[in-house]
Enzyme design. Structure first.
Site, PDB file in Angstrom:
ATOM      1  N   CYS A   1      -0.425   4.156   2.336  1.00  0.00           N
ATOM      2  CA  CYS A   1      -0.013   3.703   3.765  1.00  0.00           C
ATOM      3  C   CYS A   1       1.330   3.743   4.245  1.00  0.00           C
ATOM      4  CB  CYS A   1      -0.374   2.170   4.179  1.00  0.00           C
ATOM      5  SG  CYS A   1      -2.203   1.808   3.404  1.00  0.00           S
ATOM      6  N   ASP A   2       2.342   3.450   3.402  1.00  0.00           N
ATOM      7  CA  ASP A   2       3.709   3.280   3.743  1.00  0.00           C
ATOM      8  C   ASP A   2       4.721   4.361   2.886  1.00  0.00           C
ATOM      9  OD1 ASP A   2       3.164   1.417   5.413  1.00  0.00           O
ATOM     10  OD2 ASP A   2       2.795  -0.049   4.411  1.00  0.00           O
TER      11      ASP A   2
ATOM     12  N   CYS B   1       0.839  -1.133   0.086  1.00  0.00           N
ATOM     13  CA  CYS B   1      -0.027  -0.004  -0.030  1.00  0.00           C
ATOM     14  C   CYS B   1       0.757   1.127  -0.139  1.00  0.00           C
ATOM     15  CB  CYS B   1      -0.769   0.047   1.207  1.00  0.00           C
ATOM     16  SG  CYS B   1      -1.848   1.379   1.545  1.00  0.00           S
TER      17      CYS B   1
HETATM   18  C1  LIG Z   1       0.239  -4.260   5.874  1.00  0.00           C
HETATM   19  C2  LIG Z   1      -0.885  -3.367   5.737  1.00  0.00           C
HETATM   20  C3  LIG Z   1      -0.796  -1.950   6.055  1.00  0.00           C
HETATM   21  C4  LIG Z   1      -1.961  -1.137   5.720  1.00  0.00           C
HETATM   22  N1  LIG Z   1      -1.572   0.294   6.206  1.00  0.00           N
HETATM   23  C5  LIG Z   1      -2.664   1.136   6.263  1.00  0.00           C
HETATM   24  C6  LIG Z   1      -2.457   2.394   6.527  1.00  0.00           C
HETATM   25  O1  LIG Z   1      -1.334   2.881   7.105  1.00  0.00           O
HETATM   26  N2  LIG Z   1      -3.611   3.291   6.659  1.00  0.00           N
HETATM   27  C7  LIG Z   1      -4.898   2.629   6.110  1.00  0.00           C
HETATM   28  O2  LIG Z   1      -5.746   3.550   6.173  1.00  0.00           O
HETATM   29  N3  LIG Z   1      -5.032   1.569   5.564  1.00  0.00           N
HETATM   30  C8  LIG Z   1      -3.859   0.669   5.543  1.00  0.00           C
HETATM   31  N4  LIG Z   1      -4.147  -0.677   5.273  1.00  0.00           N
HETATM   32  C9  LIG Z   1      -5.327  -1.035   4.476  1.00  0.00           C
HETATM   33  C10 LIG Z   1      -6.359  -1.318   5.595  1.00  0.00           C
HETATM   34  O3  LIG Z   1      -5.907  -2.151   6.666  1.00  0.00           O
HETATM   35  C11 LIG Z   1      -7.527  -2.006   5.101  1.00  0.00           C
HETATM   36  O4  LIG Z   1      -8.072  -1.213   3.778  1.00  0.00           O
HETATM   37  C12 LIG Z   1      -8.650  -1.984   5.949  1.00  0.00           C
HETATM   38  O5  LIG Z   1      -8.299  -2.928   7.006  1.00  0.00           O
HETATM   39  C13 LIG Z   1     -10.031  -2.927   5.432  1.00  0.00           C
HETATM   40  O6  LIG Z   1     -10.940  -3.158   6.146  1.00  0.00           O
HETATM   41  P1  LIG Z   1     -12.101  -4.057   6.083  1.00  0.00           P
HETATM   42  O7  LIG Z   1     -12.758  -4.058   7.458  1.00  0.00           O
HETATM   43  O8  LIG Z   1     -12.524  -3.910   4.790  1.00  0.00           O
HETATM   44  O9  LIG Z   1     -11.413  -5.456   5.754  1.00  0.00           O
HETATM   45  P2  LIG Z   1     -10.136  -6.415   6.869  1.00  0.00           P
HETATM   46  O10 LIG Z   1      -9.294  -5.409   7.529  1.00  0.00           O
HETATM   47  O11 LIG Z   1      -9.512  -7.176   5.623  1.00  0.00           O
HETATM   48  O12 LIG Z   1     -11.089  -7.181   7.599  1.00  0.00           O
HETATM   49  C14 LIG Z   1     -11.940  -8.176   7.303  1.00  0.00           C
HETATM   50  C15 LIG Z   1     -12.349  -9.010   8.406  1.00  0.00           C
HETATM   51  O13 LIG Z   1     -12.925 -10.262   7.862  1.00  0.00           O
HETATM   52  C16 LIG Z   1     -12.684 -11.563   8.306  1.00  0.00           C
HETATM   53  N5  LIG Z   1     -13.305 -12.596   7.493  1.00  0.00           N
HETATM   54  C17 LIG Z   1     -12.938 -12.858   6.294  1.00  0.00           C
HETATM   55  N6  LIG Z   1     -13.629 -13.831   5.872  1.00  0.00           N
HETATM   56  C18 LIG Z   1     -14.589 -14.057   6.881  1.00  0.00           C
HETATM   57  C19 LIG Z   1     -15.675 -15.128   7.196  1.00  0.00           C
HETATM   58  N7  LIG Z   1     -15.758 -16.057   6.077  1.00  0.00           N
HETATM   59  N8  LIG Z   1     -16.198 -15.174   8.217  1.00  0.00           N
HETATM   60  C20 LIG Z   1     -15.747 -14.309   9.248  1.00  0.00           C
HETATM   61  N9  LIG Z   1     -14.801 -13.506   9.299  1.00  0.00           N
HETATM   62  C21 LIG Z   1     -14.144 -13.530   7.870  1.00  0.00           C
HETATM   63  C22 LIG Z   1     -11.075 -11.511   8.320  1.00  0.00           C
HETATM   64  O14 LIG Z   1     -10.676 -12.317   9.321  1.00  0.00           O
HETATM   65  C23 LIG Z   1     -10.686  -9.918   8.704  1.00  0.00           C
HETATM   66  O15 LIG Z   1     -10.678  -9.829  10.218  1.00  0.00           O
HETATM   67  C24 LIG Z   1      -2.981  -1.644   5.381  1.00  0.00           C
HETATM   68  C25 LIG Z   1      -3.142  -2.972   4.971  1.00  0.00           C
HETATM   69  C26 LIG Z   1      -1.972  -3.890   5.248  1.00  0.00           C
HETATM   70  C27 LIG Z   1      -2.194  -5.372   4.966  1.00  0.00           C
END
Ligand SMILES: Cc1cc2nc3c(=O)[nH]c(=O)nc-3n(C[C@H](O)[C@H](O)[C@H](O)COP(=O)(O)OP(=O)(O)OC[C@H]3O[C@@H](n4cnc5c(N)ncnc54)[C@H](O)[C@@H]3O)c2cc1C
Length: 299
Positions: free
Chosen positions: A135-136, A132
């Site tokens: 992010c970084d 990302c």
């Molecule tokens: C290394 C890294 C660094 C990042 N740095 C930043 C940053 O600095 N700033 C920023 O804004 N964003 C950053 N991001 C991006 C940000 O983390 C994501 O955009 C955000 O977390 C997305 O949120 P979400 O809730 O949509 O999904 P996710 O955070 O992916 O959460 C989805 C959840 O659903 C669960 N899940 C999946 N399938 C199932 C199922 N069938 N049943 C039950 N549970 C399930 C998973 O276990 C997970 O906990 C970064 C991402 C990464 C990987």
């Protein structure tokens, strides 16, 4: 069997935000996560771009998302959602725990970045290996940045990173880019971008604390302080296949986070969205909860 008004699948920023908003509005809310609350936040070493929050660890931010949701009355279970169907206006979700029946479902299962699978990639994730740029990228101002990929995201982010880094080394396994021509023209105008085409990375090397160089498939080793990998995002949408409309695996929604199935909402990285960040996922979650509220009232 568990029953609730609103079932939230996934406890990342989108799911916890949706769950908190829905519980605060007076609904009984069950939120499931296959692993642990926090989602991708748990992989973020340092986060400095979540509005209103000073630089903190992803883990600490995940804890406050979870605490706030629980304080609003959300019940969280460590269950994986395995299948979903709808009968007589009730959603029936099979999970690794109990079967859940809900009036509305908010699907917030996130997405994962496709990895290269080369040596050093996992070891240096969060220590120079990133998926990302927004992010970084700012952590590598004035440094040498390797970028991998040849699509729109790779080139857009390589252009962005070339404004931060002293040099960008763009590595792509083919000799031509898949990205739009306008992006290809723009990147070729950047003076500090060097192209390594027709090559792949075989290893990411470092001193245990951070990245120092990369080795390419032609055997050459190039100095680099960071490696940004943009070779695709895989949405965690398998259980919705054949149930809701997907576009390349991403859940299709409108601006109210409504999917093609009435009562099913999607939020965050799993949906068709132009920008995948904590703040956008949280915003989606709030809108989805509002949509679920309106939907239940219309039943
Ligand atoms: C290394 C890294 C660094 C990042 N740095 C930043 C940053 O600095 N700033 C920023 O804004 N964003 C950053 N991001 C991006 C940000 O983390 C994501 O955009 C955000 O977390 C997305 O949120 P979400 O809730 O949509 O999904 P996710 O955070 O992916 O959460 C989805 C959840 O659903 C669960 N899940 C999946 N399938 C199932 C199922 N069938 N049943 C039950 N549970 C399930 C998973 O276990 C997970 O906990 C970064 C991402 C990464 C990987």
């Amino acid at each position: 069997m568990a029953e609730c008004d609103i079932l939230v699948i996934g406890c990342g920023p989108a799911g916890l935000s949706a769950a908190g908003y829905a519980a605060r509005a007076g609904y009984s809310v069950l939120a499931l996560d296959a692993l642990a609350p926090g989602g991708q936040l748990l992989y973020i070493d340092e986060i400095e771009n979540y509005p209103g929050t000073e630089k903190t660890s992803g883990y600490a931010l995940a804890e406050s998302f979870e605490k706030q949701a629980v304080d609003f009355g959300v019940r969280i279970e460590y269950w994986e959602a395995l299948s979903i169907r709808k009968e007589n206006n009730i959603f029936i979700v099979k999970t690794s725990g109990e079967e859940v029946r809900a009036k509305s479902v908010i699907y917030a299962a996130g997405a994962r970045h496709r990895h290269l699978g080369c040596a050093g990639e996992e070891e240096y994730q969060g220590k120079g290996v990133s998926y990302c740029a927004t992010c970084d990228g700012p952590f590598f101002k004035g440094r040498r940045i390797a970028v991998v990929g040849g699509g729109d995201t790779a080139l857009t982010d390589a252009i962005y990173l070339s404004k931060l880094g002293s040099e960008v080394i763009l590595i792509h396994r083919r000799n031509e880019f898949r990205a739009q021509k306008v992006l290809q023209d723009r990147i070729r105008e950047r003076k500090n971008v060097r192209f390594e085409l027709g090559k792949t990375i075989t290893s990411i090397n470092g001193n245990g604390k951070g990245v120092e160089s990369i080795t390419l498939s032609d055997g050459s080793t190039i100095g680099a302080d960071a490696v940004f990998i943009f070779v695709g995002v895989i949405p965690n949408s398998e259980i919705l296949e054949g149930f809701a409309e997907l576009d390349k695996g991403f859940v299709v929604t409108d601006s109210m986070m409504r999917t093609s199935v009435p009562g099913l909402f999607a939020a965050g990285d799993v949906r068709t969205t132009p920008f995948r960040q904590v703040v956008t996922a949280s915003g989606d979650g709030a809108i989805a909860a509002h949509g679920a509220d309106e939907y239940i009232q219309s039943l």
